[in-house]
Scaffold this motif. Structure first.
Motif, short mmCIF file in Angstrom:
data_model
loop_
_atom_site.label_atom_id
_atom_site.label_comp_id
_atom_site.label_asym_id
_atom_site.label_seq_id
_atom_site.Cartn_x
_atom_site.Cartn_y
_atom_site.Cartn_z
N UNK A 1 0.77 -1.00 0.02
CA UNK A 1 0.03 -0.15 0.01
C UNK A 1 0.83 1.27 -0.05
N UNK A 2 2.08 1.31 0.72
CA UNK A 2 2.74 2.17 0.70
C UNK A 2 3.52 2.89 -0.79
N UNK A 3 3.65 1.60 -1.50
CA UNK A 3 4.17 1.84 -2.77
C UNK A 3 3.12 2.25 -3.82
N UNK A 4 2.02 1.65 -3.58
CA UNK A 4 0.85 2.05 -4.60
C UNK A 4 0.40 3.71 -4.24
N UNK A 5 0.41 3.89 -2.95
CA UNK A 5 0.03 5.15 -2.68
C UNK A 5 0.92 6.10 -3.44
N UNK A 6 2.14 5.97 -3.39
CA UNK A 6 3.36 6.80 -3.80
C UNK A 6 3.33 6.74 -5.46
N UNK A 7 3.20 5.66 -6.00
CA UNK A 7 3.26 5.38 -7.29
C UNK A 7 2.03 5.35 -8.23
N UNK A 8 1.30 4.66 -7.80
CA UNK A 8 -0.04 4.61 -8.54
C UNK A 8 -1.18 5.76 -8.32
N UNK A 9 -1.21 6.09 -6.89
CA UNK A 9 -2.13 7.32 -6.48
C UNK A 9 -1.34 8.42 -6.33
N UNK A 10 -0.26 8.63 -6.42
CA UNK A 10 0.39 9.88 -6.52
C UNK A 10 0.12 10.70 -5.36
N UNK A 11 0.35 9.87 -4.22
CA UNK A 11 0.19 10.53 -2.87
C UNK A 11 -1.22 10.77 -2.35
N UNK B 1 -7.08 3.70 -1.25
CA UNK B 1 -6.76 2.53 -0.73
C UNK B 1 -7.48 2.49 0.60
N UNK B 2 -7.76 3.25 1.54
CA UNK B 2 -8.27 3.44 2.64
C UNK B 2 -9.59 2.79 2.71
N UNK B 3 -10.48 3.39 1.95
CA UNK B 3 -11.61 3.05 1.63
C UNK B 3 -11.93 1.62 1.02
N UNK B 4 -11.23 1.27 0.15
CA UNK B 4 -11.29 -0.18 -0.13
C UNK B 4 -11.04 -1.25 0.65
N UNK B 5 -9.89 -0.90 1.51
CA UNK B 5 -9.21 -1.84 2.66
C UNK B 5 -10.68 -1.78 3.52
N UNK B 6 -11.39 -0.95 3.98
CA UNK B 6 -12.67 -0.96 5.16
C UNK B 6 -13.80 -1.88 4.57
N UNK B 7 -13.58 -1.82 3.08
CA UNK B 7 -14.61 -2.89 2.62
C UNK B 7 -14.16 -4.19 2.98
#
Length: 447
Positions: A309-319, A324-330
Motif C-alpha cells: 500500500x505504501x508503494x501504491x499510494x506513492x506510485x499509482x495514486x501519486x500521494x 486505498x483506505x476506503x477499499x480496505x475498509x470494505x
C-alpha cells in the motif's frame, strides 16, 4: 524539557560533494532506529493482551475488569500521545523514543511482580504514559528525512515495525512459557519482553540522528526538490507549541476528519485484537496454541499490505491515500462478518488474518496523511491529536464498552458495533477524499 532531550540545533552545511553520501548513510540509520525502536514498543504493549487468560484464571479477574484495565492503558496512551506529540515537535527524536521505551520496559518488569487489580491498573497508566513517546517522534523522523513522493514507501516499511513487534510477541511469550512453565507465566509474559525492550532502547539511543540540519545536511524537501502541498512558514520552528497547535492543527478540517475516521478504525482494530484470546477460547473453542497463532496472524498479515500500500499510494495514486483506505475498509467489513459467523477454525483464522491485513491500511495511511496535511514543525502535534482520538474514543470503547456488552448481552452486540464502525470510518475517509481533491485543485489554480 531537559536540555539533553531538546531538539538538536542546526550545524554548518557540509561540503557539497559529501551531502549525497552522508544523506544515504544517515537515512538508513534513522530508518533502522525508528523501525527497531517502535517494534520494541510493541513487545511491552501487546504482551498485556496475552496475559488476559491468566488474569482471569489465576487472579479471578472478570471480563469487565479486564476491559477496564485495557481501557486504562488506552485512555492514558491516547492522552499521552497528544501531549508527547506536542513535546516531540521540540525534542531530539531518537533520544525521546529511546527514553520512552526504556521507561515502558521498567514498568513491565513491575507487572511481573504484581497480582492486585489496583496495582496493575496503576502500572498500566504509567505504561500508557511512556508508550505515548513512541509514535509521534517516529512520524517526525519520517517527515524530516523522507520527502512526500517517497514517504509512502518508507512509511510503509516503518509501519511494519509494529506488526513485527506485535507479531513476534506471541512466539516470544510461547517460547518463554515453554522454558519457565505456566507456573511462572509472569516471567514469560512480562520479564522476558522487558529485557529485550531495554536492549532495543540502548540500540536506538546510539543509532540515528535528529534532523538533517543537525548533521550539516539541507532539509529533505530542498535536497530532493519535493515539497508538501501545505502552507510553508520558514519561521515555523520558532513558533510556540500553542501556536503550532491552534494555527496549523486545530484549524485544519481535514485533520478533524482524520481524527474521526481514526476513532472507528481503532475500534475495529482493538475490538478484534484485544478480545481474540477470550473470544476464541470461550466461544469458538480454540486451544492456547491456536489462539496464539491467530493473534500473531493478525499482526503478521499486515506486513505485506503495508509495504504494498505504501508503494501504491506513492506510485499509482501519486500521494492520494484515501482510495486505498476506503477499499480496505470494505474488506475489513467482510472479514468481520466471517469472523463472527463461521465455526471453522481455518475460516476464522483466515478472517482474522484478512482483518489484520486490511485494518492497518487505513491506520497507516491516516498517519501518513497526518504528515502530508501539515508543515513538518507540526507533525508531532498532529499525529498526537489523531492518536488521542483513536485511543481515547476508539480503543477505550473497544476495551471497556465491549467487556460490559459481552457480560450483559453476549458477543453479538460487539460484532454489530464493529460493522457499524466500518461503515462510519468509510464515510469520513470519503469526505476527506472529496475535500482534498477540491483543495488541491484550488492550490494549483492559485499557484
Amino acid at each position: 524539557m531537559l536540555g539533553w532531550l531538546k531538539k538538536a540545533p542546526a550545524v554548518p552545511r557540509l561540503p557539497e560533494h559529501m551531502i549525497a553520501k552522508m544523506y544515504n548513510i544517515f537515512r538508513i540509520r534513522t530508518l533502522m532506529g525508528i523501525f527497531v525502536g517502535y517494534a520494541g514498543y510493541y513487545l511491552v504493549r501487546n504482551n498485556f493482551t496475552l496475559s488476559t487468560p491468566y488474569l482471569a484464571s489465576e487472579y479471578g479477574f472478570t471480563p469487565s475488569q479486564i476491559g477496564l484495565l485495557s481501557a486504562a492503558m488506552a485512555v492514558t496512551y491516547g492522552i499521552s500521545k497528544f501531549f508527547m506529540g506536542n513535546l516531540a515537535d521540540k525534542a531530539h527524536t531518537q533520544r525521546f523514543i529511546a527514553i520512552g521505551l526504556l521507561l515502558s520496559a521498567i514498568v513491565n518488569i513491575g507487572f511481573g511482580f504484581s497480582s492486585s487489580f489496583a496495582l496493575i491498573f496503576m502500572l498500566l497508566i504509567f505504561n500508557g504514559m511512556f508508550q505515548g513517546m513512541g509514535a509521534p517522534p517516529c512520524s517526525i523522523v519520517m517527515a524530516n528525512w523522507f520527502s512526500k513522493k517517497e514517504r509512502g514507501v518508507k512509511m510503509g516499511i516503518w509501519n511494519t515495525s509494529h506488526n513485527i513487534g506485535g507479531g513476534i510477541i506471541a512466539p516470544i511469550v510461547g517460547i518463554a512459557l515453554g522454558i519457565f512453565g505456566t507456573a511462572y507465566w509472569q516471567a514469560g509474559v512480562f520479564i522476558v519482553p522487558s529485557i529485550l525492550a531495554i536492549i532495543i532502547a540502548i540500540f536506538v539511543l546510539f543509532c540515528g540522528k535528529d534532523t538533517p540540519q543537525s548533521v550539516g545536511l539541507p532539509p529533505i524537501d530542498e535536497y530532493r526538490n519535493d515539497y508538501d502541498d501545505v502552507e510553508r512558514n520558514p519561521e515555523g520552528d520558532k513558533l510556540s507549541l500553542k501556536e503550532i497547535l491552534f494555527t496549523y492543527v486545530l484549524k485544519n478540517k481535514f485533520i478533524w476528519f482524520l481524527c474521526l475516521a481514526n476513532v472507528f478504525v481503532y475500534f475495529i482494530r482493538f475490538g478484534v485484537l484485544n478480545w481474540v484470546p477470550l473470544y476464541l477460547t470461550d466461544v469458538k473453542g480454540f486451544t492456547q496454541s491456536q489462539y496464539h497463532m491467530a493473534f500473531a496472524a493478525f499482526e503478521w498479515a499486515a506486513i505485506p499490505s503495508s509495504l504494498l500500500v505504501g508503494w501504491l499510494s506513492d506510485k499509482l495514486f501519486k500521494g492520494n491515500r484515501m482510495p486505498l483506505c476506503i477499499i480496505s475498509m470494505v474488506g475489513v467489513i467482510l472479514g468481520t462478518l466471517v469472523y463472527w459467523q463461521s465455526t471453522s477454525v481455518l475460516a476464522i483464522s483466515i478472517a482474522i488474518s484478512v482483518i489484520g491485513c486490511l485494518i492497518y491500511v487505513p491506520q497507516f495511511l491516516i498517519g501518513l496523511s497526518a504528515i502530508d496535511f501539515v508543515p513538518k514543525f507540526a507533525v508531532g502535534t498532529t499525529v498526537g491529536l489523531t492518536g488521542l482520538f483513536a485511543y481515547l474514543f476508539g480503543n477505550l470503547t473497544a476495551s471497556a464498552l465491549v467487556g460490559f456488552i459481552v457480560e450483559s448481552s453476549g458477543w453479538n452486540g460487539c460484532f454489530i458495533l464493529l460493522l457499524v464502525s466500518g461503515v462510519m470510518a468509510s464515510l469520513f475517509l470519503t469526505l476527506i477524499q472529496i475535500g482534498r481533491k477540491k483543495q488541491i485543485r484550488k492550490l494549483a489554480a492559485n499557484a
